[in-house]
Design an enzyme around this catalytic site. Structure first.
Site, PDB file in Angstrom:
ATOM      1  N   LYS A   1       0.851  -1.191   0.000  1.00 47.09           N
ATOM      2  CA  LYS A   1       0.000   0.000   0.000  1.00 47.09           C
ATOM      3  C   LYS A   1       0.881   1.233   0.000  1.00 47.09           C
ATOM      4  O   LYS A   1       1.968   1.237   0.608  1.00 47.09           O
ATOM      5  CB  LYS A   1      -0.853  -0.002   1.274  1.00 47.09           C
ATOM      6  CG  LYS A   1      -2.063   0.870   1.212  1.00 47.09           C
ATOM      7  CD  LYS A   1      -3.239   0.161   0.582  1.00 47.09           C
ATOM      8  CE  LYS A   1      -4.430   1.085   0.441  1.00 47.09           C
ATOM      9  NZ  LYS A   1      -5.573   0.437  -0.206  1.00 47.09           N
TER      10      LYS A   1
ATOM     11  N   GLY B   1     -24.806   3.427   3.424  1.00 47.94           N
ATOM     12  CA  GLY B   1     -23.910   4.090   2.465  1.00 47.94           C
ATOM     13  C   GLY B   1     -24.244   3.662   1.053  1.00 47.94           C
ATOM     14  O   GLY B   1     -24.075   2.490   0.692  1.00 47.94           O
ATOM     15  N   VAL B   2     -24.756   4.611   0.251  1.00 51.66           N
ATOM     16  CA  VAL B   2     -25.107   4.282  -1.135  1.00 51.66           C
ATOM     17  C   VAL B   2     -24.271   5.140  -2.091  1.00 51.66           C
ATOM     18  O   VAL B   2     -24.795   5.827  -2.966  1.00 51.66           O
ATOM     19  CB  VAL B   2     -26.632   4.397  -1.395  1.00 51.66           C
ATOM     20  CG1 VAL B   2     -27.350   3.217  -0.773  1.00 51.66           C
ATOM     21  CG2 VAL B   2     -27.210   5.713  -0.846  1.00 51.66           C
ATOM     22  N   GLY B   3     -22.961   5.082  -1.870  1.00 50.57           N
ATOM     23  CA  GLY B   3     -22.010   5.733  -2.776  1.00 50.57           C
ATOM     24  C   GLY B   3     -21.763   4.801  -3.950  1.00 50.57           C
ATOM     25  O   GLY B   3     -22.674   4.107  -4.426  1.00 50.57           O
TER      26      GLY B   3
ATOM     27  N   VAL C   1     -20.118   1.885  -4.347  1.00 55.97           N
ATOM     28  CA  VAL C   1     -20.372   0.453  -4.146  1.00 55.97           C
ATOM     29  C   VAL C   1     -21.823   0.219  -3.742  1.00 55.97           C
ATOM     30  O   VAL C   1     -22.512  -0.652  -4.288  1.00 55.97           O
ATOM     31  CB  VAL C   1     -19.409  -0.115  -3.070  1.00 55.97           C
ATOM     32  CG1 VAL C   1     -19.776  -1.548  -2.720  1.00 55.97           C
ATOM     33  CG2 VAL C   1     -17.964  -0.036  -3.557  1.00 55.97           C
TER      34      VAL C   1
ATOM     35  N   TYR D   1     -24.494   1.957  -4.261  1.00 54.13           N
ATOM     36  CA  TYR D   1     -25.451   2.182  -5.348  1.00 54.13           C
ATOM     37  C   TYR D   1     -25.576   0.924  -6.221  1.00 54.13           C
ATOM     38  O   TYR D   1     -26.670   0.443  -6.503  1.00 54.13           O
ATOM     39  CB  TYR D   1     -25.021   3.384  -6.208  1.00 54.13           C
ATOM     40  CG  TYR D   1     -25.821   3.508  -7.476  1.00 54.13           C
ATOM     41  CD1 TYR D   1     -27.067   4.134  -7.475  1.00 54.13           C
ATOM     42  CD2 TYR D   1     -25.366   2.948  -8.671  1.00 54.13           C
ATOM     43  CE1 TYR D   1     -27.828   4.210  -8.630  1.00 54.13           C
ATOM     44  CE2 TYR D   1     -26.119   3.012  -9.831  1.00 54.13           C
ATOM     45  CZ  TYR D   1     -27.355   3.653  -9.815  1.00 54.13           C
ATOM     46  OH  TYR D   1     -28.105   3.699 -10.960  1.00 54.13           O
TER      47      TYR D   1
HETATM   48  P1  NAD Z   1     -18.028   6.228  -1.638  1.00 52.64           P
HETATM   49  O1  NAD Z   1     -17.324   7.370  -0.984  1.00 52.64           O
HETATM   50  O2  NAD Z   1     -18.421   6.339  -3.073  1.00 52.64           O
HETATM   51  O3  NAD Z   1     -19.362   5.875  -0.823  1.00 52.64           O
HETATM   52  C1  NAD Z   1     -19.453   5.885   0.559  1.00 52.64           C
HETATM   53  C2  NAD Z   1     -20.826   6.433   0.917  1.00 52.64           C
HETATM   54  O4  NAD Z   1     -20.996   6.333   2.321  1.00 52.64           O
HETATM   55  C3  NAD Z   1     -20.983   7.905   0.535  1.00 52.64           C
HETATM   56  O5  NAD Z   1     -22.170   8.068  -0.221  1.00 52.64           O
HETATM   57  C4  NAD Z   1     -21.072   8.612   1.889  1.00 52.64           C
HETATM   58  O6  NAD Z   1     -21.899   9.750   1.861  1.00 52.64           O
HETATM   59  C5  NAD Z   1     -21.654   7.511   2.751  1.00 52.64           C
HETATM   60  N1  NAD Z   1     -21.440   7.689   4.197  1.00 52.64           N
HETATM   61  C6  NAD Z   1     -20.385   8.224   4.834  1.00 52.64           C
HETATM   62  N2  NAD Z   1     -20.596   8.203   6.165  1.00 52.64           N
HETATM   63  C7  NAD Z   1     -21.793   7.632   6.357  1.00 52.64           C
HETATM   64  C8  NAD Z   1     -22.563   7.315   7.502  1.00 52.64           C
HETATM   65  N3  NAD Z   1     -22.154   7.607   8.728  1.00 52.64           N
HETATM   66  N4  NAD Z   1     -23.756   6.690   7.336  1.00 52.64           N
HETATM   67  C9  NAD Z   1     -24.210   6.401   6.093  1.00 52.64           C
HETATM   68  N5  NAD Z   1     -23.531   6.692   4.971  1.00 52.64           N
HETATM   69  C10 NAD Z   1     -22.345   7.301   5.107  1.00 52.64           C
HETATM   70  O7  NAD Z   1     -17.102   4.956  -1.379  1.00 52.64           O
HETATM   71  P2  NAD Z   1     -17.192   3.528  -2.079  1.00 52.64           P
HETATM   72  O8  NAD Z   1     -16.175   3.461  -3.145  1.00 52.64           O
HETATM   73  O9  NAD Z   1     -18.624   3.209  -2.360  1.00 52.64           O
HETATM   74  O10 NAD Z   1     -16.674   2.596  -0.904  1.00 52.64           O
HETATM   75  C11 NAD Z   1     -17.516   2.237   0.171  1.00 52.64           C
HETATM   76  C12 NAD Z   1     -16.735   1.352   1.127  1.00 52.64           C
HETATM   77  O11 NAD Z   1     -16.287   0.187   0.431  1.00 52.64           O
HETATM   78  C13 NAD Z   1     -15.467   1.996   1.693  1.00 52.64           C
HETATM   79  O12 NAD Z   1     -15.268   1.516   3.000  1.00 52.64           O
HETATM   80  C14 NAD Z   1     -14.361   1.475   0.769  1.00 52.64           C
HETATM   81  O13 NAD Z   1     -13.111   1.457   1.413  1.00 52.64           O
HETATM   82  C15 NAD Z   1     -14.880   0.071   0.517  1.00 52.64           C
HETATM   83  N6  NAD Z   1     -14.377  -0.543  -0.723  1.00 52.64           N
HETATM   84  C16 NAD Z   1     -14.624   0.046  -1.921  1.00 52.64           C
HETATM   85  C17 NAD Z   1     -14.190  -0.570  -3.094  1.00 52.64           C
HETATM   86  C18 NAD Z   1     -14.482   0.018  -4.443  1.00 52.64           C
HETATM   87  O14 NAD Z   1     -14.321  -0.684  -5.452  1.00 52.64           O
HETATM   88  N7  NAD Z   1     -14.924   1.256  -4.533  1.00 52.64           N
HETATM   89  C19 NAD Z   1     -13.488  -1.796  -3.026  1.00 52.64           C
HETATM   90  C20 NAD Z   1     -13.283  -2.392  -1.779  1.00 52.64           C
HETATM   91  C21 NAD Z   1     -13.732  -1.748  -0.635  1.00 52.64           C
END
Ligand code: NAD
Length: 349
Positions: A80, A181-183, A185, A187
């Protein structure tokens, strides 16, 4: 600052401190293991309170990548990078190019990609100086691009396996899943679950994102405080780490926890708490491995897009193996996953 004494040091092979006076770059690259192949893991851009904190984060994350890559069946070890967002951080192209040179000097022992704070554009800048990089713009028909849909698909397949194992059901029709959390992943996870007939309850600090999944997938929204304690079939944490702990676990009203967030357990003992409560926990670094599978396929360049989806779907049966070993040995699933990962790494194949 002490590296060898850090709780996350765990026999790291190499830790490199990168400094450049002209661009202001301060970065740390931690290589935990190259037993299975080049160490791989994204670069995180973050404001740390101190370089000791940055070092600890790099060590903890690279150790986690060793386990994640091993359990994803990849020819990758764990590593990392962290770039420290110093006061007055320039974020210039020259800084990222310099970082690329440091990655390149490692001669392929470390392969980087996106993590928090990074973008495809930044990775393209880093790639001007090194070939040891993934997460670039996709070439048509080949693996690459945004890993989030793949991560979400792996979680969906993992939830299907957990439902099969715990509830004895072959589908998720009419089951209710609470998604925190509907970011990116969350979504896509909602999309796959909705298409498969599941009902959704969601919460996010971003009201616009909640509205989108409500409009597109009929999700019901609840408050941030209440999402984890919904009476549902599955809780899918897709936002923050450390949300499963001594306070939250007794309040859960679900049979299954499986979601994308990294480091969901606040402490390893929380896996035992879930096990004792009869809640089936899909270990985070196994169920969320779809993104790194996508990165590996891009980096090795031997895989078509269709083959990547196929490889990601194997997360389902992989989790079933963990669930079976957990029941047979009366051990928490996180302990089983750690043991399996360590076995794979020490076998070196
Ligand atoms: P992202 O930032 O797109 O989405 C995260 C969402 O969580 C955002 O919409 C944010 O507003 C919301 N959030 C933050 N605090 C919150 C709370 N207290 N309650 C409810 N919602 C809250 O991130 P992502 O890429 O969707 O990743 C989500 C998680 O998955 C992270 O922990 C990331 O490390 C993990 N992850 C992501 C990937 C990937 O491919 N993107 C791969 C492995 C792990």
């Amino acid at each position: 600052m002490s590296a060898f004494e850090d709780s996350a040091f765990d026999a790291h092979e190499k830790v490199v401190f990168c400094y450049d006076a002209i661009t202001g770059l301060q970065a740390i690259i931690a290589i935990h293991s190259t037993a299975l192949g080049p160490s791989a893991g994204g670069t995180r851009l973050w404001s740390y309170a101190s370089s000791t904190e940055a070092l600890h984060d790099a060590l903890r994350l690279s150790q986690g990548m060793s386990y994640k890559n091993a359990m994803a069946g990849l020819k990758f070890g764990g590593g990392k990078g962290v770039i420290i967002k110093t006061p007055g951080y320039s974020g210039s192209a020259a800084l990222y190019e310099r970082y690329g040179e440091f990655v390149d000097q490692l001669g392929g022992a470390y392969v980087t990609a996106e993590d928090v704070g990074m973008t495809v554009e930044i990775m393209e800048t880093i790639a001007r100086k090194t070939l040891y990089v993934a997460g670039l713009s996709p070439v048509a028909g080949r693996a690459g691009g945004n890993p989030s849909p793949k991560t979400a698909y792996g979680i969906f397949k993992g939830i299907e396996s957990a439902v099969q194992f715990k509830l004895g059901r072959n589908d998720v029709v009419d089951l209710t899943v609470a998604v925190q959390g509907v970011g990116q992943v969350g979504y896509y996870l909602c999309k796959y679950l909705h298409e498969a007939g599941a009902k959704l309850v969601v919460a996010d600090i971003d009201a616009g994102r909640v509205r989108k999944v409500a409009d597109e997938f009929g999700a019901r929204s609840v408050s941030l405080e209440d999402i984890l304690i919904q009476e549902v079939d599955v809780v899918a944490p897709c936002a923050l780490g450390a949300i499963l702990n001594a306070q939250s676990i007794p309040m859960l009203q679900t049979s299954i926890v499986g979601g994308g967030a990294n480091n969901q357990l606040e402490a390893p003992d929380d896996g035992q708490r879930l096990h004792d409560a009869g809640i089936l926990y899909a270990p985070d670094y196994v169920i969320n491995g779809g993104g790194i599978i996508n990165v590996a396929c891009e980096y090795y360049g031997e895989t078509t897009e269709d083959e990547v989806w196929q490889q990601v779907s194997v997360i389902g049966p992989r989790l079933t193996g963990i669930f079976e070993e957990s029941v047979a040995g009366d051990k928490p699933t996180n302990v089983v996953a750690d043991q399996q990962a360590k076995r794979i790494i020490s076998a070196g194949v």
